[in-house]
Design a protein around this motif. Sequence first.
Motif, PDB file in Angstrom:
ATOM      1  N   GLY A 129      -0.169   8.264   2.055  1.00 47.85           N
ATOM      2  CA  GLY A 129      -1.510   7.636   2.637  1.00 47.85           C
ATOM      3  C   GLY A 129      -1.610   8.369   4.026  1.00 47.85           C
ATOM      4  O   GLY A 129      -0.504   8.591   4.830  1.00 47.85           O
ATOM      5  N   ARG A 130      -2.861   8.483   4.540  1.00 48.94           N
ATOM      6  CA  ARG A 130      -3.051   9.002   5.815  1.00 48.94           C
ATOM      7  C   ARG A 130      -2.618   8.297   6.846  1.00 48.94           C
ATOM      8  O   ARG A 130      -2.279   8.512   8.170  1.00 48.94           O
ATOM      9  N   ASN A 131      -2.912   6.844   6.737  1.00 52.07           N
ATOM     10  CA  ASN A 131      -2.650   5.877   7.850  1.00 52.07           C
ATOM     11  C   ASN A 131      -1.919   4.769   7.195  1.00 52.07           C
ATOM     12  O   ASN A 131      -1.354   4.978   6.230  1.00 52.07           O
ATOM     13  N   ALA A 132      -1.941   3.515   7.905  1.00 47.37           N
ATOM     14  CA  ALA A 132      -1.175   2.350   7.698  1.00 47.37           C
ATOM     15  C   ALA A 132      -1.896   1.790   6.181  1.00 47.37           C
ATOM     16  O   ALA A 132      -2.966   2.065   5.838  1.00 47.37           O
ATOM     17  N   PRO A 133      -0.677   1.234   5.444  1.00 46.76           N
ATOM     18  CA  PRO A 133      -1.536   0.816   4.120  1.00 46.76           C
ATOM     19  C   PRO A 133      -2.563  -0.286   4.382  1.00 46.76           C
ATOM     20  O   PRO A 133      -2.561  -1.020   5.078  1.00 46.76           O
ATOM     21  N   GLY A 134      -3.365   0.079   3.532  1.00 47.08           N
ATOM     22  CA  GLY A 134      -4.750  -0.830   3.586  1.00 47.08           C
ATOM     23  C   GLY A 134      -5.998   0.456   3.512  1.00 47.08           C
ATOM     24  O   GLY A 134      -7.127  -0.120   3.068  1.00 47.08           O
ATOM     25  N   GLY A 135      -5.437   1.618   3.586  1.00 44.37           N
ATOM     26  CA  GLY A 135      -6.600   2.572   3.384  1.00 44.37           C
ATOM     27  C   GLY A 135      -7.963   2.601   4.074  1.00 44.37           C
ATOM     28  O   GLY A 135      -7.746   2.311   5.424  1.00 44.37           O
TER      29      GLY A 135
END
Length: 499
Positions: A129-135
């Motif tokens: 994922g690009r960032n933290a979990p949660g999209g």
Amino acid sequence: MLPDRKMHALLTRPQNKSGFKPLPVVIIGNGPSGICLSYLLSGYIPYFKRDSLHPHPILQRKLEEAPDVSILDQDLEYLSEGLEGRSHSPVALLFDTLQRPDTDFGGTAESVLTWWHETERAVPHLVLGRNAPGGAWHFIEGSMVTLSRGEWMGLPDLPFKDWLKQKRRGLRNNRATAEDIAQYYQHYVVRKGLQKNFRCGTVVTSVRKVSAESISSHAQKDLQENSDSLWNFNERSTEVFQVDGFFKTAKGDKEPFSIYAENVVLATGTYDSPTWLGVKGENLSYVHHQLSALEEAVKNNSVGIMSDPVLIVGAGLTAADAILFAHHCNIPVIHVFRRRVTDPGLIFNQLPKMMYPEYHKVHQMMKEQSAACAGPYERYVSLPEHHVLSFGKDKKCIFQDKNGYQKVYKISMALVLTGSNPNLSFLPNNGIDLAMDSGQPVNPKRNPIDVDPFSYECTQEKGLYALGPLAGDNFVRFVQGGALAVASSLLKKANKNPP
């Protein structure tokens, strides 16, 4: 959950002749779809809870036929047959009604599922994922409330309401804020011990099939430490997927990586690329395609009470959020949209008034405050059945109505909020070949990826799966059924089903 030292070593080794045995599964996207699938692939297995009673009598009878067999190992087509609800996916309806049996009727019946952690059935996988979990939930204005009821935002075996109670907060009008949802998804990954599978700060640039012969049979020992799981690799497989990309280091550098996988799951959502109108002047600096631009303009005092109107294009919920925000700040608005106000396809005509009073207010404004007849709402003009012809350098915008008549308005800024499309540039031909209509780009509502309804495997590419909006499931409560279908399919491939 940024790449650890061992993962860094894995991702930065030479890409050709890497000497790695393919990883069973790579999931691209760490939103609710990816998180739910990671939970299922980590050995968390759902069973029918003994002595529980489902309000659907036929489903109850089916569940009682094999109480000792997990839901993952049963015939999902058989279990979901005859179910009806707010999704077109049979498996989505099945998993939803098992977790929230009577929620569509306002009931609060408990889930009929019990969860067992069977570590020997875990399937090694990575979630990129690009960032933290949660999209995409991390990119939505934190105070925005969800369209769905708060309890519908929860993931398996950790009710959202219970998590919210621990924070000593409640739901507002049964709905949650985007900030709460984003925090909940991060908490879920930690609480369920899934962190070792998540690699945040990664950007995938290419997914393609390659010959398995070029890959050595040496095991990837450092992929998942402390895992007792044994994956029965199919030695006869002639092709695997090569997933290329880069991850962002703490210093801001981009480190390339290359991973080989037997199966790839697309769970990237559709928030990546806002839809453009394709008209002259749309690339001018005062034309924007995200609600955050209006929030930034208000913060910088570049628009205000005395400004020329802000143009808002679109008739969906994001456009409504922009109108509410502008109305709250006393900023004048011109609202342009193609549909009739009474069009049954308009989202406002599908929402219960009691549950969504703010959106009902916007709908009232759209109906009562047209340019043709002044209404009770100041600083707002509605132009239904109009479309934008062009944006001028002088900030004059030309509209045209259904009869071909044109109007010109001077505006301060424009927000084109007509939806968004997935960014599948990492796939060959942007993934168009995978769509229901292979002559058109993938679109979550009009042209999703063509998948088998009971495995979510792409019909055009075996080993490739699609979840969530990419497969036409646009609500969190329904994306989880797709994860169930994928996990069931992958466990069958891995020969990890009990006899």
